[in-house]
Write a protein that holds these residues in place. Structure first.
Motif, PDB file in Angstrom:
ATOM      1  N   TYR A  30      68.043   7.104  42.366  1.00  0.00           N
ATOM      2  CA  TYR A  30      67.114   6.170  42.756  1.00  0.00           C
ATOM      3  C   TYR A  30      65.916   6.811  43.380  1.00  0.00           C
ATOM      4  O   TYR A  30      64.738   6.755  42.972  1.00  0.00           O
ATOM      5  CB  TYR A  30      67.646   5.224  43.677  1.00  0.00           C
ATOM      6  CG  TYR A  30      66.703   4.028  43.854  1.00  0.00           C
ATOM      7  CD1 TYR A  30      66.840   2.997  43.092  1.00  0.00           C
ATOM      8  CD2 TYR A  30      65.802   4.047  44.947  1.00  0.00           C
ATOM      9  CE1 TYR A  30      65.816   1.970  43.030  1.00  0.00           C
ATOM     10  CE2 TYR A  30      64.765   3.119  45.116  1.00  0.00           C
ATOM     11  CZ  TYR A  30      64.863   2.088  44.294  1.00  0.00           C
ATOM     12  OH  TYR A  30      63.979   1.046  44.317  1.00  0.00           O
TER      13      TYR A  30
ATOM     14  N   ARG B 116      63.943   8.536  40.509  1.00  0.00           N
ATOM     15  CA  ARG B 116      63.239   7.272  39.937  1.00  0.00           C
ATOM     16  C   ARG B 116      62.111   7.147  40.465  1.00  0.00           C
ATOM     17  O   ARG B 116      61.064   6.728  40.227  1.00  0.00           O
ATOM     18  CB  ARG B 116      64.286   6.001  39.340  1.00  0.00           C
ATOM     19  CG  ARG B 116      65.255   6.458  38.514  1.00  0.00           C
ATOM     20  CD  ARG B 116      66.262   5.304  38.390  1.00  0.00           C
ATOM     21  NE  ARG B 116      65.726   3.906  38.245  1.00  0.00           N
ATOM     22  CZ  ARG B 116      66.283   2.937  38.763  1.00  0.00           C
ATOM     23  NH1 ARG B 116      67.427   2.945  39.461  1.00  0.00           N
ATOM     24  NH2 ARG B 116      65.841   1.818  38.375  1.00  0.00           N
TER      25      ARG B 116
ATOM     26  N   LEU C 220      68.932   0.295  33.670  1.00  0.00           N
ATOM     27  CA  LEU C 220      68.849   1.159  34.871  1.00  0.00           C
ATOM     28  C   LEU C 220      68.969   0.160  36.211  1.00  0.00           C
ATOM     29  O   LEU C 220      69.642   0.583  37.005  1.00  0.00           O
ATOM     30  CB  LEU C 220      67.740   2.188  35.209  1.00  0.00           C
ATOM     31  CG  LEU C 220      67.708   3.187  34.191  1.00  0.00           C
ATOM     32  CD1 LEU C 220      66.532   4.085  34.316  1.00  0.00           C
ATOM     33  CD2 LEU C 220      69.127   4.119  34.330  1.00  0.00           C
ATOM     34  N   ILE C 221      68.071  -0.700  36.459  1.00  0.00           N
ATOM     35  CA  ILE C 221      68.011  -1.670  37.782  1.00  0.00           C
ATOM     36  C   ILE C 221      69.361  -2.323  37.713  1.00  0.00           C
ATOM     37  O   ILE C 221      70.021  -2.351  38.770  1.00  0.00           O
ATOM     38  CB  ILE C 221      66.712  -2.507  37.575  1.00  0.00           C
ATOM     39  CG1 ILE C 221      65.572  -1.845  37.836  1.00  0.00           C
ATOM     40  CG2 ILE C 221      66.921  -3.425  38.844  1.00  0.00           C
ATOM     41  CD1 ILE C 221      64.390  -2.713  37.487  1.00  0.00           C
TER      42      ILE C 221
ATOM     43  N   SER D  59      72.213  -0.187  38.675  1.00  0.00           N
ATOM     44  CA  SER D  59      71.995   0.361  40.117  1.00  0.00           C
ATOM     45  C   SER D  59      72.552  -0.750  40.968  1.00  0.00           C
ATOM     46  O   SER D  59      73.168  -0.637  42.202  1.00  0.00           O
ATOM     47  CB  SER D  59      70.516   0.763  40.144  1.00  0.00           C
ATOM     48  OG  SER D  59      70.367   0.705  41.772  1.00  0.00           O
ATOM     49  N   ILE D  60      72.024  -1.812  40.799  1.00  0.00           N
ATOM     50  CA  ILE D  60      72.423  -2.829  41.927  1.00  0.00           C
ATOM     51  C   ILE D  60      73.771  -3.387  41.878  1.00  0.00           C
ATOM     52  O   ILE D  60      74.398  -3.439  42.735  1.00  0.00           O
ATOM     53  CB  ILE D  60      71.429  -4.148  41.492  1.00  0.00           C
ATOM     54  CG1 ILE D  60      69.823  -4.182  41.725  1.00  0.00           C
ATOM     55  CG2 ILE D  60      71.938  -5.744  42.115  1.00  0.00           C
ATOM     56  CD1 ILE D  60      69.271  -5.057  41.156  1.00  0.00           C
TER      57      ILE D  60
ATOM     58  N   LYS E  92      76.550  -0.788  43.312  1.00  0.00           N
ATOM     59  CA  LYS E  92      76.533  -0.844  44.668  1.00  0.00           C
ATOM     60  C   LYS E  92      77.364  -2.170  44.907  1.00  0.00           C
ATOM     61  O   LYS E  92      78.232  -2.128  46.004  1.00  0.00           O
ATOM     62  CB  LYS E  92      75.341  -0.839  45.212  1.00  0.00           C
ATOM     63  CG  LYS E  92      74.710   0.595  45.275  1.00  0.00           C
ATOM     64  CD  LYS E  92      73.340   0.426  45.759  1.00  0.00           C
ATOM     65  CE  LYS E  92      72.316  -0.133  44.787  1.00  0.00           C
ATOM     66  NZ  LYS E  92      70.927   0.484  44.932  1.00  0.00           N
TER      67      LYS E  92
HETATM   68  N1  URA Z   1      67.192  -2.219  43.675  1.00  0.00           N
HETATM   69  C1  URA Z   1      68.069  -1.330  43.367  1.00  0.00           C
HETATM   70  O1  URA Z   1      69.070  -1.434  44.046  1.00  0.00           O
HETATM   71  N2  URA Z   1      68.047  -0.478  42.387  1.00  0.00           N
HETATM   72  C2  URA Z   1      67.117  -0.495  41.417  1.00  0.00           C
HETATM   73  O2  URA Z   1      66.904   0.349  40.552  1.00  0.00           O
HETATM   74  C3  URA Z   1      65.902  -1.346  41.849  1.00  0.00           C
HETATM   75  C4  URA Z   1      66.073  -2.172  42.980  1.00  0.00           C
END
Ligand code: URA
Length: 433
Positions: free
Chosen positions: A166, A169, A180-181, A184-185, A188
């Protein structure tokens, strides 16, 4: 030609990356064997070529497995979570977290800090003196068992690959890729032990997603990952053309959240909160459907239980919460240049003004001023006379205040006709039960 170079060329030329290649890339990023210049090149190839659904899912898996996974099964109840894709004035988590707990469900969240023009829940909570956003895992779990609500900052041991990627990026113009977004979200969320999730995807001027079609694709991908991990995920698309509520800035937003918790405050914050609360409670073990969940939540806002739960939550997490007790900073006021109706309040510009004033960060390691921010005195549709106050920006630093004021002066558009109010909730994708 090394392996990573081949992977970059493969993606650059439009081929699909398989699980093995994606995993090798993510593992190499974490152990340092893939240098940042190669990681950045592959990220750019991903942005330009896009990621297929299969690639998105495999990337999410590789990210989840790059660190520790929190096991919240000891709570023995579904732990609900909500995620916002990022907006201006979005204080909904501050209301929703204690509200869901006041209704008898469990809300647990690892949250981020604000970056750019959008705010973050951790910064807002830290504007309450003493509030501890870092809790040992055992304390996080015990708090969920005891009072049904805990919100902490993202643990460094959860999805470490995302932390590195992140940051890259953010400085290589490679944020903008739905796959990718989503990976990533959702990585987590999965790794932090969420049982079920409501995703508030913000759409419009102040959001990362400018249009609904784009937002729908992000929601679809998040649902896909949620389904693969058996974490029911409902996506709700809400408007971010104008800021949510009347305040933007950490402590100012906590004060407004407190009003909403007491059954008052701006209608738009209450409406988004109740929509998300209904959807979340329908994913809980309370056995209610969404309309019933919404009714339960509205009652808890109106009869004082949600506000009481907020106070208990602050106390248990160390926060000394006293409404109205904070230092008010010097302000600059923006005024209407002409008479008419407010036709637009530019969410992006409001977010930028608040950030410049000191409420947000330009870089991840910047510090924020808890008292800085913007208060909007008028909303879209309001009638104004020339010279009427429209908004005020609060900042400790005169130079920042002057710069933020110049931005604030461009936020409002005033026209002759009262505009029709646009919808707040734009659509949804239901979770698969
Ligand atoms: N929020 C995130 O956690 N990851 C991203 O890639 C964009 C927004």
């Amino acid at each position: 030609m090394d392996f990573v170079n081949d992977v970059i060329a493969w993606k650059r030329d439009g081929h699909e990356l398989d699980a093995g290649r994606l995993r090798a890339f993510v593992d190499g990023v974490v152990d340092g064997s893939v240098p940042s210049y190669q990681a950045s090149a592959l990220l750019m190839a991903m942005v330009l070529q896009g990621l297929s659904d299969g690639e998105t899912l495999e990337l999410a898996r590789a990210l989840v497995e790059s660190g520790k996974m929190l096991d919240l099964s000891v709570v023995r109840r579904p732990v609900l979570d909500k995620h916002s894709s990022g907006g201006v004035g979005d204080k909904v988590t501050l209301v929703l977290a204690p509200l869901v707990a006041a209704c008898g469900a469990v809300f647990g969240k690892m949250s981020g800090r604000g970056l750019g023009h959008t705010g973050g829940t951790v910064d807002k909570l830290e504007s309450i003196p003493g509030f501890r956003v870092q809790l040992p895992q055992g304390e996080f779990v015990r708090q969920l068992e005891r009072i049904g609500v805990a919100v902490v900052s993202q643990s460094e041991r959860i999805v470490p690959a995302d932390r590195i990627l992140y940051a890259l990026r953010d400085v290589t113009a490679t944020i903008e890729c739905d796959g990718l977004i989503a990976a990533s979200i959702m990585a987590k969320k999965v790794a932090s032990g969420t049982s079920a999730l409501v995703l508030d995807v913000k759409v419009g001027r102040g959001a990362f997603m400018g249009d609904l079609g784009h937002a729908r694709n992000l929601g679809r991908l998040c649902r896909l990952i949620g389904d693969a991990y058996d974490r029911p995920t409902t996506c709700i698309f809400t408007s971010m053309e104008a800021p949510l509520g009347r305040t933007v800035g950490n402590r100012l937003e906590v004060e407004e959240a407190w009003q909403v918790l007491g059954g008052e405050g701006p209608d738009d914050v209450r409406e988004v909160t109740l929509t998300l609360a209904g959807a979340l409670l329908a994913l809980s073990d309370l056995g209610v459907d969404e309309p019933e969940g919404r009714r339960l939540a509205a009652a808890a806002l109106d009869d004082g239980r949600a506000a009481e739960h907020f106070e208990r939550w602050c106390f248990v997490q160390g926060g000394r919460w006293k409404p109205g007790e904070f230092h008010r900073l010097a302000a600059h006021e923006a005024r209407a240049a002409r008479a008419g109706y407010v036709t637009r309040v530019d969410a992006l510009a409001v977010g930028q003004a608040a950030q410049i004033a000191g409420a947000g960060r330009r870089r991840i390691d910047d510090t924020v001023d808890p008292a800085a921010g913007v208060v909007l005195q008028r909303a879209v549709g309001d009638q104004v006379e020339a010279g009427d106050p429209l908004a005020a920006v609060f900042s400790r630093d005169p130079a920042r205040r002057a710069q933020a004021s110049a931005v604030l002066d461009r936020v409002f558009s005033v026209g002759d006709k009262r505009p029709q109010p646009g919808p707040l909730v734009l659509g949804r994708i239901e979770a698969e039960e």
